[in-house]
Structure formats: C-alpha cells, structure tokens
Design an enzyme around this catalytic site. Structure first.
Site, PDB file in Angstrom:
ATOM      1  N   LYS A 192       7.391   9.201   7.599  1.00 38.62           N
ATOM      2  CA  LYS A 192       6.168   8.508   7.250  1.00 38.62           C
ATOM      3  C   LYS A 192       6.151   8.044   5.795  1.00 38.62           C
ATOM      4  CE  LYS A 192       2.969  10.949   5.860  1.00 38.62           C
ATOM      5  NZ  LYS A 192       1.854  11.822   5.493  1.00 38.62           N
ATOM      6  N   THR A 193       6.458   8.965   4.884  1.00 41.54           N
ATOM      7  CA  THR A 193       6.411   8.619   3.467  1.00 41.54           C
ATOM      8  C   THR A 193       7.433   7.526   3.151  1.00 41.54           C
ATOM      9  OG1 THR A 193       5.853  10.910   3.037  1.00 41.54           O
ATOM     10  CG2 THR A 193       6.443   9.572   1.141  1.00 41.54           C
ATOM     11  N   ARG A 229       6.347  22.232  12.323  1.00 43.80           N
ATOM     12  CA  ARG A 229       6.918  22.585  11.015  1.00 43.80           C
ATOM     13  C   ARG A 229       8.327  23.124  11.164  1.00 43.80           C
ATOM     14  NH1 ARG A 229       4.758  19.292   8.828  1.00 43.80           N
ATOM     15  NH2 ARG A 229       3.980  18.793  10.896  1.00 43.80           N
ATOM     16  N   ASP A 256      -2.617   6.537   3.083  1.00 42.84           N
ATOM     17  CA  ASP A 256      -1.831   7.608   3.688  1.00 42.84           C
ATOM     18  C   ASP A 256      -2.773   8.589   4.390  1.00 42.84           C
ATOM     19  OD1 ASP A 256       0.330   9.146   4.308  1.00 42.84           O
ATOM     20  OD2 ASP A 256       0.444  10.139   2.356  1.00 42.84           O
ATOM     21  N   GLU A 257      -2.287   9.294   5.383  1.00 38.71           N
ATOM     22  CA  GLU A 257      -3.081  10.327   6.093  1.00 38.71           C
ATOM     23  C   GLU A 257      -4.441   9.785   6.525  1.00 38.71           C
ATOM     24  OE1 GLU A 257      -1.639  12.995   6.872  1.00 38.71           O
ATOM     25  OE2 GLU A 257      -0.491  13.887   5.230  1.00 38.71           O
ATOM     26  N   GLN A 288      -2.519  15.079  14.246  1.00 40.46           N
ATOM     27  CA  GLN A 288      -2.509  16.036  13.147  1.00 40.46           C
ATOM     28  C   GLN A 288      -3.823  16.020  12.376  1.00 40.46           C
ATOM     29  OE1 GLN A 288       1.251  16.737  10.950  1.00 40.46           O
ATOM     30  NE2 GLN A 288       1.955  14.879  11.945  1.00 40.46           N
TER      31      GLN A 288
END
Length: 722
Positions: A35-36, A603, A220-221, A251
């Site tokens: 994503k980043t 994770r 973002d997010e 998420q």
DNA sequence: CCCCTACTGATCCAC
DNA sequence: TCAGTAGGGG
C-alpha cells in the site's frame, strides 16, 4: 519520458493504481499488498509524468509516523527531498491552515494547541464554574461527549434544547468550554479540523484559492476517517480536486473512536466519476495464514470484497493451544519462544498480540520467570509523561504568557507554596475580570489582593517565567529548552522522586533537550519556538526509546496494525475477551471485532499460534470462557490443535504454584475467617476484614466496634475467636 | 505537603 | 484483582 524507475518494481494491480488517470481513485489495499509503496509511487508519477509541482500535491495520513515514513520513501525514490509538498496528518495540515489564516478563523495570532490532558483541566474548571457535582457528572464523560460532537462536526449551539437533562447539561458544559477556549486562544484536536472546515465554508475565495492551488490530494488509511475529516476533504476537493484514497474496509477497527467505515464504502457514490483498484496480492504471509484470514472475514456482510492471495507456499499450519488457565497459557508462549530462539531465530521477530492491555501482565510474569527479554508497546507516550508535559508548559509560557492551560499546570510545580485557595482566588479573579490567569496573577499582586506569603509565591512564579523569557528569542532552541528545564527547577524536582522513577524522569528531560537539538520545523514560515511547541502537541513522539537487546514484542491487536512479524501469537482467544463482551451490545461491533481478528492474523508472516484458556482469573474472579467464535470461522483444515483438551496434564510449574497458594489460604482460614467475630484484650470486639502474609509476619485487619479498623500482627494480637 | 486508606471501576487510543 | 486517585490526618 522514462517511467521505468516508477513502474518497474510494481505488479499489474499496483501499476494500475500508480498510473491511473487524474480522477478520483479508490485503492482497496489488502494487508501486506504494498500500500505505502503504491502511494509513494503514485506521488512520484504525479510529479514526473503528470507534471504536478510538489506544492500542488497534498498527502494526508493519520499518524506522524506514517507521514515520516512516507516522506522518507519519496525522498529515496526521487533522490531528492520533495520541497513544498503538503504532507502530514489531518491535524497537522489543519493547524498549518489556521496559522496562515488565523484572522479568518477568528483566532488570536498565537493560539495554542491543547491536548486531551489540558482539555480535561479546562473542562473541570468550566464544570466547577457551573457548579456541577463532579461525582454526578464525571468530567471525563463530558470530555468524550465534547470530542464526539466535534468529530461529528457539531457545535454546542446546534445541540437542541431538549428536556433530556443529560444532553442539556453536556451542551451547557460544551458551550462553556467553547467560550473558555475562545477567550484564551486554545484549540483542541477536534477544533483544528472543525475550525478549518468552517473557515472554508465561510470564505469562498479562500477555498477557491486552495482549490486552484492543489491539483491532487492523497489520503492514507481512508477507512479510519471520521465525519469531520470526510467533510473537510469533500469541501476542499469540491469536485475540482481529484482524490487518491487508499484503505481497506476489512481493517477498519476504529469505529469506537469515531471512524466511519461508510466513508470508504460510499466513496464511489460520493465522489463522482471515480475508479477503483484492488490490491489483493499479498507479499507477506504464507497461503495458510491468508486462507485463514479470508475464511474469517468472509463472515462479515457489506464488504467491498477482497480475496488475498500469494505465490508463497502453504507454510506451517496454525497452532491452537487450549491452556488450562492464563498462567499455563503464558508459560506455553514462553516455552514456544524458547524453542524458536534455540532454532536460531530472533526474539524481535516474535509478537504477542492481545485484545486488552490487562492481559500483558501474566505473560510478562512468565517471561520474567523464564528470562525472556520483552518489550511492551503502548503505555505512556513520550510527550504524555508528566515531567515532559511540565517542561513543555514552562516553554509554552515563555513563548506565550496567556496560555491558561500551562499556568494551571505549573503554577505550583515544583511546589512553591501556592495552595488551592490561592489558585482558586486567581481563577475567580480571571473569570470576573475576563482576563487570562497570567493577567490575573499580575493584577492581583499590584492590587494587593493577595496575602503576604501567597503574594510572594505568585511573584516568584511570575519572575521565573519572565527571567526565562528575557532574551529567549536570541537563543537557539535547545539552549533555551535546557535553560528552562534547569531554571524552573524541574530537574531537581523530578530527580528527587524516589526509586528509579526520578532517574528516568531526569533522563526524559535530557531527552527532550536532545529532541530540540535536532528539531527541524516542517513549516519554514513559522518561528522555531512555536513550531516546536506545535509539534510537541501534535506528535506523541516515538513510543519508547529503542531497546537494544533482542526482545519479544508485546502489544494490543490495535497497535499491531501495519506491522508484521515472522511468528505471531494471538492469546486470549476466548468469547467475552475477544470478541470483547462490551461489543455484544451494539450491532456492527462484532463485525469490527472480526476485522480486528483479521488484522491480527494478517500480521503473521510464517507462523501463527492462537491460544485460549479454559479458566481465567478476571477482576478477581475465576471465569470460564468458551473458545472464541472466530476460531470456528477459520477453516478447520488450517488449524492444528497442539494438545487435545482431555489429555491435558497440568504443567509442573503450575501445580506447584497452585498448591502453595491453596495451602496459604487454608492455613490462614484455619485460624480466622473473613467476617468472623473476634475479641481483643484492649480493643474489644471486632470483625475480621482482611489478612496478609504468613507465619510470624502474618497480619490481620480487624474492624473493632469501638476503635474502627486496625492492622495487627497476628502473633502478638492475642485475638480470640467468638 | 506527603502519605496512607478507602473507594471506584475496568476494551481499543492518534492527533 | 489491582491500579489509579480522592480525601483525611500527621
């Protein structure tokens, strides 16, 4: 134009997102899908291919950490710092706008940001002025009410006058709080967004200016945005600036904090002509882990829909351990980590994830016993520590004398003999004369309305600040901060606290000086001191100083978001704990818990271990919890039970511990029982309330009819049972 | 002003 | 159970 350095390292989906046309774009980025990287490359694409200047791009994140990381990665990709790029958190950017347009925002030029601690103090003061009973109306409750309203974009005046006493009272406090903040130029976190949103609504030209300036906004997010943030973005974008938003509805775990999952769900309807790209290829985990995550999350309704996949192999199955109780669970985890380390792995590659912080203690105990180095995330953040906040209050006062929150905080820290009475007199004066606390201090001294000792003490406080401020502007930031910490006597004060606490506090104060030494303002137009103060308010600082020793990472599921570890333990997989019992009340909350579980599972890179305890001591009571329903939602073929329940043998260490405690209780009970009536030769009759210790040191607490409750040493007390 | 006792309440927490 | 805190007494 050579675009290879931007696109080469990307997969097809990522390229689609990076090179998408300049339109509204929703990137649904699954866990571990890069994503980043997409965000960073998208920015590079906008600059190099679409030829946007850095000043015409705004990139918004939620945390300073995320902003910092992204900035670093862009710098690396472009091989130069992106000067002029508007980069930061929602609050940071809003703050920047308000600084630039303080007049339009109806704020004083040097308005101050207050954090939640300051905010609570102000609210307490307002409530005291309104003569509200603190036991009936807890200030904390008022605080969350106010913040919730601000997050929804609601001002006190819009809360209807209802017959509902609760709403009426809260609205009253909210109103008083707003007025107090306005009077002393204080702006809380929610206010930053609310106010800048209003500035745009009230100033069409100003809004138009920014709409012309910005050619693209990246967020973002996005699933974490709340109502006011969403409104803020919509007003700014106004169908004129295209948005690239990146997020994952699966998420979304911050609904309790005001985040609206609907924002990402409705993005395509709300923002015209938008396209969507899904990043579903995962680069982090084995297929077993991904299948577990996919299987679990499929139980949620109304998803935008994603299915993670990988080219990795299956890897190991997910272990499920049914512990006898929470001690056993902790020991099991510690044993597993021992094995892991013996095989030559790093402890820092292991994470223990739990639903609530209280669960960490038992595990820490086991780790200490078995000598497993660990590090607990969370807890107090750097800028939240008492000594740091005190130092900052002094710094704030040096910069701006009328900062009421700062005066409240340090007027008598270190103690200089200004008691509660004096402080409340000063508050009264300030309120009656409509002046700040600082002005009140000065006026009361010149009017002679303070008594001798109090007057001296207040004068001393004023002198300390004025002396520090004298010539402060000529000093480099870190010299000034050092001077403040020394001359305010904070170092002596905190250093003299007993135990290692004082030591740690002094170290933190020194750390603050270091932080100022390499502080760089990201807004060049602001003077360094105010830039630093703002930064301290808006940035919680790194969680903790880096631990040098190789250690296991322990944290809540929430704070694990965004991180990854080769070996992950999810402990306390029990109904009532996870999903938490409090989330059974409202509809939709279970789905959020499920998403939290999804975050936890994803994770893990190589191996996931889940544990639950059949009995657990919780709030002093032994509880029997069923296995978390989430475990049943994971395809059974992926799970391997480490030990069948009915073959459980109690671990030796547990048996011993248990027997001992049982024996202690038994022997004490043999003598006296709680609630038993006893008689003492001097104090007379009483009831046993409590006892502690054993053998000759055992003590007993007795509530005597005539004398009240007393602790007695059992071997001397000559108590008789009645 | 500090220490002790009694009481309360208890997911998750960035800015 | 226990941690954090408010209020009384020394």
């Amino acid at each position: 134009m050579d675009v290879s350095h931007i696109l080469d390292s990307l997969n097809d989906e990522q390229r689609q997102a990076v090179a998408a046309p300049m339109r509204n774009l929703l990137v649904l980025a699954g866990a571990g899908s890069g994503k980043t990287r997409v965000l960073v490359h998208r920015i590079a694409w906008l600059m190099e291919i679409e030829r946007l200047t850095p000043t015409s791009i705004m990139a918004v994140t939620f945390t300073n950490k995320a902003a910092k990381e992204m900035r670093g990665r862009i710098e690396k990709l472009l091989d130069l710092p992106p000067r002029g790029l508007w980069f930061g958190t929602f609050h940071g950017i809003a703050h920047r706008l308000l600084r630039a347009h303080w007049r339009d925002a109806n704020l004083p030029e040097n308005f101050q940001i207050i954090d939640s601690d300051d905010q609570l103090r102000v609210i307490k003061r307002v409530m005291r002025d309104l003569q509200l009973d603190e036991t009936k109306w807890p200030p904390r409750q008022a605080q969350s009410f106010i913040n919730a309203q601000k997050d929804e974009g609601i001002r006190a005046e819009y809360i209807e006058a209802t017959s509902d006493l609760y709403m009426r009272t809260m609205a009253q406090v909210y109103k008083g709080y707003e007025e107090q903040c306005q009077r002393s130029g204080m702006v809380d976190f929610g206010e930053l967004l609310l106010r800048s949103h209003e500035v745009w609504l009230n100033n069409p030209q100003l809004l138009a200016h920014y709409q012309e300036r910005f050619r693209h906004i990246l967020v973002d997010e996005f699933q974490d945005t709340n109502t006011i943030q969403y409104a803020w973005l919509r007003v700014l974008a106004g169908n004129r600036i295209p948005l690239t938003v990146v997020g994952d509805d699966d998420q979304s775990i911050y609904g309790w904090r005001g985040a609206k999952i609907e924002n990402i769900q409705h993005f395509q309807n709300d923002f015209a002509d938008s396209m969507q790209v899904k990043l579903e290829r995962n680069y982090r985990s084995t297929s077993t882990i991904l299948d577990a995550a996919n299987g679990l999350i499929a139980n949620n309704g109304s998803r935008l829909g994603k299915q993670l996949w990988t080219e990795e192999n299956e890897g190991e199955p997910i272990d499920l351990y049914s512990a006898f109780n929470e001690q056993d669970e902790a020991n099991y985890v510690a044993d597993c980590i021992d094995d892991w380390v013996k095989k030559g792995n790093l402890r820092s590659d292991v994470a223990i994830l739990y639903r609530s912080n209280a669960q960490s203690r038992v595990i820490e105990d086991a780790f200490i016993r078995q000598q497993v180095p660990y590090r607990v995330y969370g807890g107090l953040r750097f800028y939240d520590r008492m000594e740091i906040r005190n130092a900052l209050a002094y710094i704030r006062l040096v910069h701006y004398r009328h900062d009421d929150a700062a005066v409240e905080r340090v007027i008598n820290v270190p103690p200089r003999g200004i008691g509660n009475k004096t402080i409340s007199d000063i508050r009264d004066h300030a309120r009656n004369e409509s002046v700040t606390l600082w002005q009140a201090c000065n006026e009361m001294i010149s009017l002679g309305s303070l008594r001798g000792r109090a007057a001296n003490a207040v004068q001393k406080f004023i002198d300390v600040i004025e002396d520090l401020a004298d010539g402060a502007t000529d000093l480099p930031l870190h010299t000034l901060v050092e001077k403040v910490i020394n001359e305010s006597m904070l170092k002596e004060f905190h250093g003299s606290e007993k135990g290692e606490k004082g030591q740690a506090r002094v170290e933190n104060l020194n750390e603050l000086i270091n932080a100022t030494r390499d502080f760089e303002a990201d807004d060049e137009e602001m003077e360094p001191l105010s830039a630093f103060i703002a930064q301290a308010a808006l940035d919680a600082g790194e969680n903790q100083a880096e631990e040098h020793e190789d250690s296991v990472q322990m944290m809540t599921l929430h704070s694990a978001k965004g991180l990854e570890y080769p070996l992950v333990f999810m402990v306390g997989m029990e109904e009532g704990l996870f999903p938490h019992s409090r989330s059974a009340e409202e509809p939709g909350r279970i789905e959020e818990e499920r998403r939290l579980c999804y975050v936890g599972i994803t994770r893990a890179m190589e191996k996931l271990v889940m544990t639950h305890a059949e009995t657990r001591r919780l709030y002093g009571q032994e509880k029997y919890h069923a296995v978390s329903p989430f475990i049943r939602e994971i395809p059974a073929s992926l799970i391997q039970e480490v030990r069948l329940k009915n073959t459980v043998t109690r671990p030796v260490s547990f048996q011993r511990a248990n027997d001992e405690s049982w024996a202690t209780a038994a022997s004490s009970e043999a003598a006296f029982q709680l609630g038993q009536l006893v008689s003492h030769p001097i104090f007379g009759e009483g009831t046993v309330l409590n006892y502690e210790g054993q053998g000759p040191h055992a003590r007993i607490q007795v509530n005597f009819l005539s004398e009240g409750s007393k602790w007695l040493v059992m071997s001397y007390a000559k108590l008789e049972a009645l």
